[in-house]
Write a protein that holds these residues in place. Structure first.
Motif, PDB file in Angstrom:
ATOM      1  N   VAL A   4     -18.010   9.952   4.491  1.00  0.00           N
ATOM      2  CA  VAL A   4     -18.053  11.004   3.475  1.00  0.00           C
ATOM      3  C   VAL A   4     -16.805  10.973   2.609  1.00  0.00           C
ATOM      4  N   PHE A   5     -15.652  10.804   3.266  1.00  0.00           N
ATOM      5  CA  PHE A   5     -14.391  10.762   2.530  1.00  0.00           C
ATOM      6  C   PHE A   5     -14.377   9.588   1.565  1.00  0.00           C
ATOM      7  N   HIS A   6     -14.828   8.422   2.016  1.00  0.00           N
ATOM      8  CA  HIS A   6     -14.862   7.244   1.157  1.00  0.00           C
ATOM      9  C   HIS A   6     -15.766   7.473  -0.050  1.00  0.00           C
ATOM     10  N   ALA A   7     -16.889   8.153   0.172  1.00  0.00           N
ATOM     11  CA  ALA A   7     -17.826   8.400  -0.927  1.00  0.00           C
ATOM     12  C   ALA A   7     -17.215   9.357  -1.962  1.00  0.00           C
ATOM     13  N   LEU A   8     -16.585  10.431  -1.487  1.00  0.00           N
ATOM     14  CA  LEU A   8     -15.999  11.405  -2.399  1.00  0.00           C
ATOM     15  C   LEU A   8     -14.768  10.861  -3.104  1.00  0.00           C
ATOM     16  N   ALA A   9     -14.107   9.879  -2.497  1.00  0.00           N
ATOM     17  CA  ALA A   9     -12.894   9.319  -3.096  1.00  0.00           C
ATOM     18  C   ALA A   9     -13.186   8.315  -4.195  1.00  0.00           C
ATOM     19  N   ASN A  10     -14.455   7.995  -4.428  1.00  0.00           N
ATOM     20  CA  ASN A  10     -14.817   7.093  -5.509  1.00  0.00           C
ATOM     21  C   ASN A  10     -14.504   7.760  -6.850  1.00  0.00           C
ATOM     22  N   TRP A  84      -6.088   5.828   4.540  1.00  0.00           N
ATOM     23  CA  TRP A  84      -7.282   5.171   3.995  1.00  0.00           C
ATOM     24  C   TRP A  84      -7.019   4.328   2.753  1.00  0.00           C
ATOM     25  N   ARG A  85      -5.800   4.410   2.212  1.00  0.00           N
ATOM     26  CA  ARG A  85      -5.415   3.593   1.054  1.00  0.00           C
ATOM     27  C   ARG A  85      -6.280   3.846  -0.172  1.00  0.00           C
ATOM     28  N   HIS A  86      -6.742   5.056  -0.362  1.00  0.00           N
ATOM     29  CA  HIS A  86      -7.516   5.384  -1.547  1.00  0.00           C
ATOM     30  C   HIS A  86      -6.574   5.749  -2.693  1.00  0.00           C
ATOM     31  N   PRO A  87      -6.607   5.031  -3.796  1.00  0.00           N
ATOM     32  CA  PRO A  87      -5.720   5.355  -4.922  1.00  0.00           C
ATOM     33  C   PRO A  87      -5.923   6.780  -5.429  1.00  0.00           C
ATOM     34  N   ALA A 146       7.994   9.576  -7.542  1.00  0.00           N
ATOM     35  CA  ALA A 146       6.667   9.047  -7.876  1.00  0.00           C
ATOM     36  C   ALA A 146       6.689   8.334  -9.224  1.00  0.00           C
ATOM     37  N   ARG A 147       7.408   8.898 -10.180  1.00  0.00           N
ATOM     38  CA  ARG A 147       7.499   8.256 -11.492  1.00  0.00           C
ATOM     39  C   ARG A 147       8.229   6.927 -11.401  1.00  0.00           C
ATOM     40  N   ALA A 148       9.351   6.914 -10.688  1.00  0.00           N
ATOM     41  CA  ALA A 148      10.106   5.666 -10.540  1.00  0.00           C
ATOM     42  C   ALA A 148       9.282   4.609  -9.812  1.00  0.00           C
ATOM     43  N   ASP A 149       8.524   5.032  -8.797  1.00  0.00           N
ATOM     44  CA  ASP A 149       7.693   4.102  -8.043  1.00  0.00           C
ATOM     45  C   ASP A 149       6.622   3.469  -8.931  1.00  0.00           C
ATOM     46  N   ARG A 150       6.027   4.273  -9.787  1.00  0.00           N
ATOM     47  CA  ARG A 150       4.999   3.741 -10.687  1.00  0.00           C
ATOM     48  C   ARG A 150       5.602   2.800 -11.722  1.00  0.00           C
ATOM     49  N   GLU A 151       6.785   3.151 -12.241  1.00  0.00           N
ATOM     50  CA  GLU A 151       7.407   2.325 -13.276  1.00  0.00           C
ATOM     51  C   GLU A 151       7.821   0.957 -12.752  1.00  0.00           C
ATOM     52  N   ARG A 152       8.186   0.892 -11.473  1.00  0.00           N
ATOM     53  CA  ARG A 152       8.578  -0.405 -10.916  1.00  0.00           C
ATOM     54  C   ARG A 152       7.393  -1.143 -10.290  1.00  0.00           C
ATOM     55  N   GLY A 153       6.193  -0.575 -10.432  1.00  0.00           N
ATOM     56  CA  GLY A 153       4.997  -1.222  -9.910  1.00  0.00           C
ATOM     57  C   GLY A 153       4.835  -1.097  -8.416  1.00  0.00           C
ATOM     58  N   GLY A 154       5.345  -0.006  -7.821  1.00  0.00           N
ATOM     59  CA  GLY A 154       5.226   0.204  -6.386  1.00  0.00           C
ATOM     60  C   GLY A 154       3.808   0.557  -5.959  1.00  0.00           C
ATOM     61  N   ASP A 155       3.610   0.611  -4.647  1.00  0.00           N
ATOM     62  CA  ASP A 155       2.271   0.879  -4.116  1.00  0.00           C
ATOM     63  C   ASP A 155       2.090   2.326  -3.661  1.00  0.00           C
ATOM     64  N   ALA A 156       2.992   3.225  -4.045  1.00  0.00           N
ATOM     65  CA  ALA A 156       2.910   4.673  -3.785  1.00  0.00           C
ATOM     66  C   ALA A 156       3.144   5.049  -2.326  1.00  0.00           C
ATOM     67  N   ARG A 157       3.551   4.090  -1.477  1.00  0.00           N
ATOM     68  CA  ARG A 157       3.781   4.442  -0.078  1.00  0.00           C
ATOM     69  C   ARG A 157       5.039   5.294   0.106  1.00  0.00           C
ATOM     70  N   ILE A 158       6.106   4.976  -0.631  1.00  0.00           N
ATOM     71  CA  ILE A 158       7.355   5.723  -0.476  1.00  0.00           C
ATOM     72  C   ILE A 158       7.182   7.182  -0.898  1.00  0.00           C
ATOM     73  N   PRO A 159       6.570   7.478  -2.069  1.00  0.00           N
ATOM     74  CA  PRO A 159       6.312   8.881  -2.397  1.00  0.00           C
ATOM     75  C   PRO A 159       5.410   9.568  -1.374  1.00  0.00           C
ATOM     76  N   ALA A 160       4.445   8.843  -0.821  1.00  0.00           N
ATOM     77  CA  ALA A 160       3.554   9.441   0.178  1.00  0.00           C
ATOM     78  C   ALA A 160       4.324   9.818   1.434  1.00  0.00           C
ATOM     79  N   LEU A 161       5.220   8.954   1.872  1.00  0.00           N
ATOM     80  CA  LEU A 161       6.046   9.267   3.039  1.00  0.00           C
ATOM     81  C   LEU A 161       6.951  10.465   2.757  1.00  0.00           C
ATOM     82  N   PHE A 162       7.486  10.521   1.550  1.00  0.00           N
ATOM     83  CA  PHE A 162       8.327  11.655   1.163  1.00  0.00           C
ATOM     84  C   PHE A 162       7.505  12.947   1.155  1.00  0.00           C
TER      85      PHE A 162
END
Length: 242
Positions: A4-10, A84-87, A146-162
């Motif tokens: 269900v989560f995968h379907a709604l995350a589309n 789940w690694r859903h963007p 989050a902004r710095a992570d996106r600008e350097r092309g990060g995978d959003a893991r560091i903001p998620a951990l924060f």
């Protein structure tokens, strides 16, 4: 549950639901806010101790609730992204941060206005006020990260951990009035009831629901805007490489 989560995350399914949900949350929220504020200003008596200043409650309490609930939602979205690694979960976390910070700031501002006639001071470095101020700074730090992570092309893991780590502040804020001697009053509304007279309390439920729906509308708008930006950027990259 995961299916269900995968379907709604589309993203496409999300956008189909988000377009009508945004309008519903926005207009229903504004209507409830307007009614609650009107009722709180004109249909309730002044408090026997605080007088007319008690009416700030109808803005202050929803702001405090959304400041804390916003970070809880951000942390849940961050956890979902890590598991789940859903963007879309990362998009949701980034979308929540700004309105969460705004409502936290509104909580601090209305609290200071309320505190001046009640406590005789605009600010006091007690547990509740200080921990809420820290939450505001944590929101700002998350947005910058989050902004710095996106600008350097990060995978959003560091903001998620924060985002997950920041939840340590929530129980501190909640229990600060119990753990430390503080000017701020203790919990007025609990699962067992309320210490606020019903004649004063009832408009609060309308502003609380209204601001919550308004918050949801802002988050949905921001998510839709970011998804549209990502789609436009992807189209430009395809045209560039064509």
């Amino acid at each position: 549950m995961a299916i269900v989560f995968h379907a709604l995350a589309n993203p496409n399914r999300f956008l189909k639901l988000a377009r009508p949900a945004t309008a519903i949350c926005l207009w229903a929220g504004l209507a409830l806010i307007a009614f609650g504020c009107w009722a709180g200003l004109t249909q309730t008596p002044p408090d026997y101790l605080q007088g007319e200043t008690v009416r700030i409650m109808y803005i202050h309490v929803p702001s405090a609730w959304l400041g804390m609930a916003g970070w809880s939602s951000l942390a849940i979205a961050s956890f979902s992204y890590l598991v789940w690694r859903h963007p879309l979960a990362a998009v949701a976390a980034r979308a929540i941060a700004m309105p969460g910070a705004l409502f936290t700031a509104l909580c601090l501002i209305t609290g200071s206005i309320w505190g001046r006639p009640t406590w005789g001071t605009w600010w006091q470095w007690d547990g509740r006020l200080t921990s809420m101020l820290l939450l505001f700074f944590v929101y700002l730090a998350y947005m910058a990260l989050a902004r710095a992570d996106r600008e350097r092309g990060g995978d959003a893991r560091i903001p998620a951990l924060f985002g997950i780590a920041g939840t340590v502040l929530l129980p501190i804020i909640h229990y600060s009035v119990i753990w430390w001697n503080t000017l701020h009053q203790g919990p007025s509304i609990t699962l067992s009831g309320s210490s606020i007279a019903e004649s004063i309390l009832w408009p609060l439920w309308f502003t609380l629901a209204g601001f919550t729906l308004f918050f949801a509308a802002i988050v949905l708008m921001r998510m839709r805007a970011e998804l549209a930006t990502q789609k436009a950027e992807a189209r430009m990259r395809r045209l560039t490489h064509a």
